[in-house]
Enzyme design. Sequence first.
Site, PDB file in Angstrom:
ATOM      1  N   LYS A   8       0.807  -1.219   0.000  1.00 16.31           N
ATOM      2  CA  LYS A   8       0.000   0.000   0.000  1.00 16.31           C
ATOM      3  C   LYS A   8       0.846   1.277   0.000  1.00 16.31           C
ATOM      4  CE  LYS A   8      -4.040   0.320   0.396  1.00 16.31           C
ATOM      5  NZ  LYS A   8      -4.932   0.013   1.508  1.00 16.31           N
ATOM      6  N   GLU A  56      -6.796  12.335   2.399  1.00 17.14           N
ATOM      7  CA  GLU A  56      -7.948  11.861   3.171  1.00 17.14           C
ATOM      8  C   GLU A  56      -8.105  12.709   4.435  1.00 17.14           C
ATOM      9  OE1 GLU A  56      -8.051   7.290   3.143  1.00 17.14           O
ATOM     10  OE2 GLU A  56      -6.122   7.832   2.317  1.00 17.14           O
TER      11      GLU A  56
END
Length: 457
Positions: free
Chosen positions: A279, A286
Site C-alpha cells: 500500500k 484523506e
Amino acid sequence: MWGGRFALGPSEALDALNRSLPVDHRLWPQDVAASKAWVHALCHAGVVTPSEEAQLLGGLDRVADKLADGAAVGAPDEDVHTLVERLLYAEVGAVAGKLHTGRSRNDQVATDLRLWTLNAIDELDSGVTALGRALVTRATDGLDAILPGYTHGQRAQPVRWAYVLLAHAWPLVRDRQRLADARRRTAEMPLGSGALAGSGFPVDRVLLKEALGFRMISANALDATGDRDFVADVLFAIALVGTHLSRLGSELITYASGEYAFITLADAFSTGSSLMPQKRNPDVFELARGKAGRVLGDLVALLTTLKGIPAGYQKDLQEDKALLFDACDTLATVLPAVTGAIDTLTVNAERMAGAFDPAMRATDLADLLVEAGVPFRESHGLIGRLVRAAEQAGVTLDKVPAKVATEIHPALGPALAQLGSWEQSVESRATPGGASRASVESQIDELRRAFQPAASS
Ligand code: ARG
C-alpha cells in the site's frame, strides 16, 4: 478578582467549567500589548501619573518575559486576563490595581481576540497563498499532459492536467478575498467599550486604535462587547478553504488509485499500511478531506452559540476561542502538508492519455455536424445514434464503419474522417476560461499575480 461580594470562592465544579485559561493562555501577547496601550491611554487621560505609567509599562514588559518563559503553564488563574494582572501585581505591587481602571474583561477579551485573529488571518493567507503557488507551478509543467475531464465521474471531454490543477487554484483566490474581507471587519477596536456602556474615564479611543494598529473604533459598546461576527467570518472563510482542500483531496485520491494511476505521491507524502506491504496511501488528502468536516463543525458550533444570546457580553461567548483556535490550528497543519504533496507528486502522462475513450469525441463530432449546417439539437441526436451503433457493433466511436455512419447522416462519414488528435480536441475549446493552451497560459499569468503575498492593510 471579583470575589469581594462573595463569602466563599467558587466550587471546584464551577471553577472547572468557568476557567478558560487552558484555552485562552495563548492570548497573552495580545493581552499585554492591549494593556500597555491602555496604561498609556489612562495616563493621557490623567488617571495614572507618568511615573505610575512607567512602572506599569515596565512591569508589563517583565510579565511578558515571564509568560514567554512559560509562566502560564499550570497557572491557577481563571483566564489570561486575571493571570496577566496577578503577574503584574507580583512585579509592581499595589499600583498594578490601577491597570483595570475604566476597562472590563468584556472589552479586553474582544480586543485581544481581534488582535490575535488579525495575525491568524495573515498566517492563513500565507498558507493558502503557498498552496496556490504550488498548484500554479505544477500547472506550468502540466500544460502538455492531457487527460479525460470528468463530470458525474464519467469521462466527458479531454482537458489539460494544468487546467485541472488551476480549477483548484481559483477557489483559493476567492478564499484570499474572503480572508481580506474578514480582516477589514476584524480590524475594528472594541477597547474603551467598558463592560457594555462605554468607559467611565475619558480615554482617547482613537489614540488607542492607532497604538494597537486597528483600522477604526467600534461604534456601539453594547454591540462591540458581544460582537463575534468576525470570528464567524473567519470560521466561514476557513470552512470554505477546508471544503476546497477536501475537493482537491478527493479528486487526487481517485487519480492516485491503482485503477487511474494518473499521479503518484512522493514517498515523503505517502503512508503505508501496517498489514498490506504494497500500500501507498494518500492519507494526506484523506485527512484534508476529513478535517474539512471538523472546521465546518467549528463554524456551526459558533453560529449556534451566537444565535441564542442577547446583545452584549454573555459567558457563552467564551466558547468562541476554542472553536477559532481549533479551526486555525487545523488549517495550519493541513495546508503545508497538502502543499508539500502537490509540490512533490509525479504525473503519469501516459496513464492519463491511456484513459481516453473515443466516445469522448462525441461532442467534437456533434460540433462538426453543426459546421456542416445541422442544428445542434439534431446533431446531438444523430451522434447519439452513432454512439448506440458503436455499442451495438462492439467498436469504439471512431471505428464505426463509414457506411453505417453515412446512413445516419451523410455528413457523418466526412466528420469522422476529420477528427483530429486529442490535442486538437482540447484546442478546439479556445474560449477564454477554456482548456486550450492559450487560455491556460493566460490563467497561469493571472494566478501568478493573484498569489502574490498580501499587501499589508
Ligand atoms: N474568559 C472570558 C472570555 O473568554 C473573558 C471575559 C469575561 N468577562 C466576564 N464578564 N466574565 O470570554
